[in-house]
Design a protein around this motif. Structure first.
Motif, short mmCIF file in Angstrom:
data_model
loop_
_atom_site.label_atom_id
_atom_site.label_comp_id
_atom_site.label_asym_id
_atom_site.label_seq_id
_atom_site.Cartn_x
_atom_site.Cartn_y
_atom_site.Cartn_z
N ALA A 216 0.83 -1.21 0.00
CA ALA A 216 0.00 0.00 0.00
C ALA A 216 0.86 1.25 0.00
O ALA A 216 0.58 2.20 -0.75
N LEU A 217 1.91 1.29 0.81
CA LEU A 217 2.81 2.45 0.84
C LEU A 217 3.41 2.73 -0.53
O LEU A 217 3.40 3.87 -1.02
N MET A 218 3.92 1.70 -1.17
CA MET A 218 4.55 1.88 -2.48
C MET A 218 3.56 2.43 -3.50
O MET A 218 3.87 3.36 -4.25
N LEU A 219 2.35 1.90 -3.52
CA LEU A 219 1.37 2.32 -4.52
C LEU A 219 0.80 3.70 -4.21
O LEU A 219 0.53 4.48 -5.12
N TYR A 220 0.59 4.02 -2.92
CA TYR A 220 0.15 5.38 -2.56
C TYR A 220 1.16 6.41 -3.07
O TYR A 220 0.79 7.44 -3.65
N ALA A 221 2.42 6.15 -2.82
CA ALA A 221 3.47 7.11 -3.21
C ALA A 221 3.53 7.29 -4.72
O ALA A 221 3.65 8.40 -5.22
N VAL A 222 3.42 6.17 -5.43
CA VAL A 222 3.46 6.25 -6.90
C VAL A 222 2.26 7.02 -7.43
O VAL A 222 2.38 7.87 -8.32
N ARG A 223 1.08 6.77 -6.89
CA ARG A 223 -0.14 7.42 -7.36
C ARG A 223 -0.21 8.89 -6.95
O ARG A 223 -0.75 9.72 -7.67
N ALA A 224 0.30 9.23 -5.76
CA ALA A 224 0.25 10.62 -5.32
C ALA A 224 1.20 11.51 -6.12
O ALA A 224 0.97 12.71 -6.28
N GLN A 225 2.32 10.94 -6.59
CA GLN A 225 3.25 11.63 -7.48
C GLN A 225 3.87 12.88 -6.84
O GLN A 225 3.93 13.93 -7.46
N TRP A 226 4.33 12.74 -5.61
CA TRP A 226 5.12 13.82 -5.01
C TRP A 226 6.12 13.23 -4.03
O TRP A 226 5.92 12.17 -3.46
N ILE A 227 7.22 13.95 -3.88
CA ILE A 227 8.27 13.57 -2.95
C ILE A 227 8.33 14.65 -1.87
O ILE A 227 8.37 15.84 -2.19
N PRO A 228 8.31 14.28 -0.60
CA PRO A 228 8.30 15.30 0.45
C PRO A 228 9.58 16.14 0.45
O PRO A 228 10.68 15.62 0.25
N GLY A 229 9.39 17.43 0.66
CA GLY A 229 10.54 18.32 0.78
C GLY A 229 11.05 18.38 2.20
O GLY A 229 10.61 17.64 3.08
N ARG A 230 11.99 19.27 2.45
CA ARG A 230 12.55 19.42 3.79
C ARG A 230 11.54 20.08 4.72
O ARG A 230 10.58 20.71 4.29
N TRP A 231 11.78 19.93 6.03
CA TRP A 231 10.92 20.55 7.04
C TRP A 231 10.94 22.06 6.88
O TRP A 231 12.01 22.67 6.74
N SER A 232 9.77 22.68 6.91
CA SER A 232 9.66 24.13 6.78
C SER A 232 9.31 24.74 8.14
O SER A 232 8.29 24.39 8.73
N ARG A 233 10.15 25.64 8.63
CA ARG A 233 9.88 26.30 9.90
C ARG A 233 8.85 27.42 9.78
O ARG A 233 8.29 27.85 10.79
N THR A 234 8.63 27.89 8.58
CA THR A 234 7.73 29.03 8.38
C THR A 234 6.28 28.61 8.08
O THR A 234 5.38 29.45 8.11
N ALA A 235 6.04 27.35 7.78
CA ALA A 235 4.68 26.90 7.45
C ALA A 235 3.79 26.98 8.69
O ALA A 235 4.17 26.50 9.76
N PRO A 236 2.60 27.59 8.58
CA PRO A 236 1.69 27.68 9.73
C PRO A 236 1.09 26.30 10.05
O PRO A 236 0.35 25.74 9.24
N MET A 237 1.38 25.79 11.23
CA MET A 237 0.97 24.44 11.61
C MET A 237 0.02 24.40 12.81
O MET A 237 -0.52 23.34 13.13
N ARG A 238 -0.17 25.54 13.48
CA ARG A 238 -0.88 25.52 14.75
C ARG A 238 -2.30 24.97 14.62
O ARG A 238 -2.70 24.09 15.41
N ASP A 239 -3.08 25.46 13.65
CA ASP A 239 -4.47 25.01 13.52
C ASP A 239 -4.54 23.52 13.18
O ASP A 239 -5.39 22.78 13.72
N LEU A 240 -3.65 23.07 12.32
CA LEU A 240 -3.64 21.66 11.95
C LEU A 240 -3.31 20.78 13.15
O LEU A 240 -3.95 19.74 13.38
N LEU A 241 -2.31 21.20 13.93
CA LEU A 241 -1.91 20.40 15.08
C LEU A 241 -2.96 20.41 16.18
O LEU A 241 -3.22 19.37 16.82
N THR A 242 -3.59 21.56 16.41
CA THR A 242 -4.63 21.64 17.44
C THR A 242 -5.78 20.69 17.12
O THR A 242 -6.25 19.94 17.97
N PHE A 243 -6.23 20.74 15.87
CA PHE A 243 -7.31 19.84 15.46
C PHE A 243 -6.85 18.39 15.52
O PHE A 243 -7.57 17.50 15.98
N GLY A 244 -5.62 18.15 15.09
CA GLY A 244 -5.08 16.78 15.09
C GLY A 244 -4.97 16.19 16.48
O GLY A 244 -5.31 15.03 16.70
#
Length: 471
Positions: free
Chosen positions: A172-200
């Motif tokens: 499943a991991l292999m096929l999800y990655a192939v179908r999603a067609q993106w490679i994760p970039g480096r960690w971003s310190r400037t991306a707003p994460m507070r709302d996502l983390l609070t809900f999560g």
């Protein structure tokens, strides 16, 4: 239709797995694996951190936010894999079975695999890439099933279940990655994460509490009554719960992104929620009503004569799953409206009730635990629909009326199936099952001629049209 068709295929694969593997494996084999999963399965929730529904629910999600979520889930998965390996020697002390150490070590890497896959799958759901999602999940299920059957046929016993579980995650991991067609970039310190983390975090807390309530029964039966009783109970759960999850999952997959997109238009939001509820409850409660009506013939035909002791567990688990399905629409609404805190509070109350009931039921043996499993959702589902209406401000009385109508239709059909089953002697389980199925289908078709029920079927079709337009 794509997602439902995918789940139908996966359901067929699951049923085939049960039918075939039950011929090779014993209740003790299933019980050993269930002992480990009842404890380490909590890690499957922890590695997600509630961030998959957070990503799907967000009205906007930047690439940097998505990459950060990927690394958070992957890091959690790695930490949990290491933790599971570290605590593996404790399982023989807990259960008195030395085999549980090796099983735990073998299953430990699944946390890392699942952590890596989490945001790939969430991205496919968010973008409504249902064909890609279906392909990945069907292929993973089929490949893992073939490997599990091959292992069981060669005499590997409970290891065939372990192999099936691990291989499914890798594919499943292999096929999800192939179908999603993106490679994760480096960690971003400037991306707003507070709302996502609070809900999560709120979703994570709710999921952990739900997991505790849903697995305390298995841990209690395994610890107090042994692997054989747990194997019977676990098979009852798996025969019912896994197929039901396969049927409920496509509606959650589709409903969450659609409802999230409609959250600003409360009228259309409630309209779609009502239709989605009907589309989920009618088929699922129909299937469960048949199990409640004739569990004996189903156990004999599906699992074989040596599994007939599972019959009372099948009926009780089916009752519990039917009641839980009635309140499933409320869970979608919590997720789609971003009401993580309210969901956590309600889940806390629900789990406290469930834990108390299970502890009381344990005094009466394994069947007492199963009875508690069925009784709590039967008591809670009506309160849950009232509660989501209270916190959201939406008039959920319509959802309550829908639920009672589904109960009436499927209950009357189940009564016809039960009466038909009584006509045939117990020595003819196959004939009894066929006659019960035919009677249920005839009664259901007859009741569906009523104007209100016929309109329900129209609402189900309308929900499918709305999903198609949204996608």
């Amino acid at each position: 239709m794509i997602t439902g068709g995918s789940q139908a295929v996966r359901l067929a694969v699951q049923i085939l797995s049960v039918l075939v593997l039950a011929r090779f494996l014993s209740p003790s084999d299933y019980g050993l694996v269930a002992m480990v999963l009842a404890v380490i399965g909590v890690g499957e929730i922890l590695r997600e951190l509630g961030l998959s529904p957070a990503a799907i629910q967000a009205q906007t999600l930047t690439r940097a936010q998505r990459d950060n979520l990927f690394w958070l889930n992957s890091g959690a998965g790695l930490a949990l894999s290491l933790l599971a390996a570290a605590i593996a020697p404790a399982f023989p002390v807990l259960y008195g079975r030395a085999e549980t150490t090796a099983i735990t070590l073998a299953l430990a890497p699944t946390f890392l695999i699942s952590g890596l896959a989490t945001q790939y799958r969430a991205d496919l759901v968010r973008r409504m890439r249902f064909v890609d999602l279906a392909f990945a999940e069907i292929a993973a299920s089929l490949i893992a099933l073939c490997a599990g059957i091959a292992a069981a046929a060669t005499g590997l016993g409970y290891w065939s279940l372990v192999i099936q579980q691990v291989l499914s995650g890798i594919v499943a991991l292999m096929l999800y990655a192939v179908r999603a067609q993106w490679i994760p970039g480096r960690w971003s310190r400037t991306a707003p994460m507070r709302d996502l983390l609070t809900f999560g975090w709120a979703i994570l807390g709710s999921q952990l509490l739900t997991y505790l309530g849903n697995n305390l029964d298995s841990a209690l039966i395994g610890g107090r009554f042994g692997a054989v009783e747990l194997g019977l109970y676990n098979r009852g759960l798996q025969v019912i719960r896994v197929p039901m999850n396969q049927l409920r999952a496509p509606m959650l997959t589709v409903a969450q992104p659609v409802l999230a997109a409609l959250q600003a238009d409360r009228t259309r939001f409630l309209e779609f929620a009502s239709r989605a509820q009907l589309a989920t409850c009618y088929p699922i409660l129909a299937a469960l009503a048949i199990v409640i009506a004739v569990p004996g013939p189903i156990a004999h035909v599906a699992l074989g004569e040596r599994w007939l002791s599972i019959t009372p567990y099948l009926r009780l688990v089916a009752i519990g799953e039917a009641a839980a399905t009635l309140s499933f629409v409320g869970y979608w609404m919590y997720l789609s409206l971003g009401l993580g805190g309210a969901l956590l509070r309600f889940t806390t109350w629900t789990v406290l009730v469930r834990v108390g009931a299970i502890l009381i039921g344990a005094a009466f043996g394994p069947l007492g635990v199963a009875t508690a499993y069925a009784a709590v959702p039967s008591f809670v589902w009506l309160i849950s629909l009232w509660q989501i209406g209270h916190v959201s401000g939406l008039p959920t009385g319509r959802l309550v009326v829908n639920a009672f109508r589904v109960i009436a239709v499927t209950g009357a059909s189940a009564l016809a199936a039960w009466c038909a089953g009584l006509v045939v002697q117990p020595a003819e389980p196959g004939v009894a099952l066929i006659l019960a199925l035919g009677s249920f289908a005839a009664a259901f078709a007859l009741i569906s001629l009523l104007p209100r029920v016929r309109r329900d079927m129209g609402d189900v079709i309308a929900a499918a049209v709305l999903v198609r337009r949204r996608s």
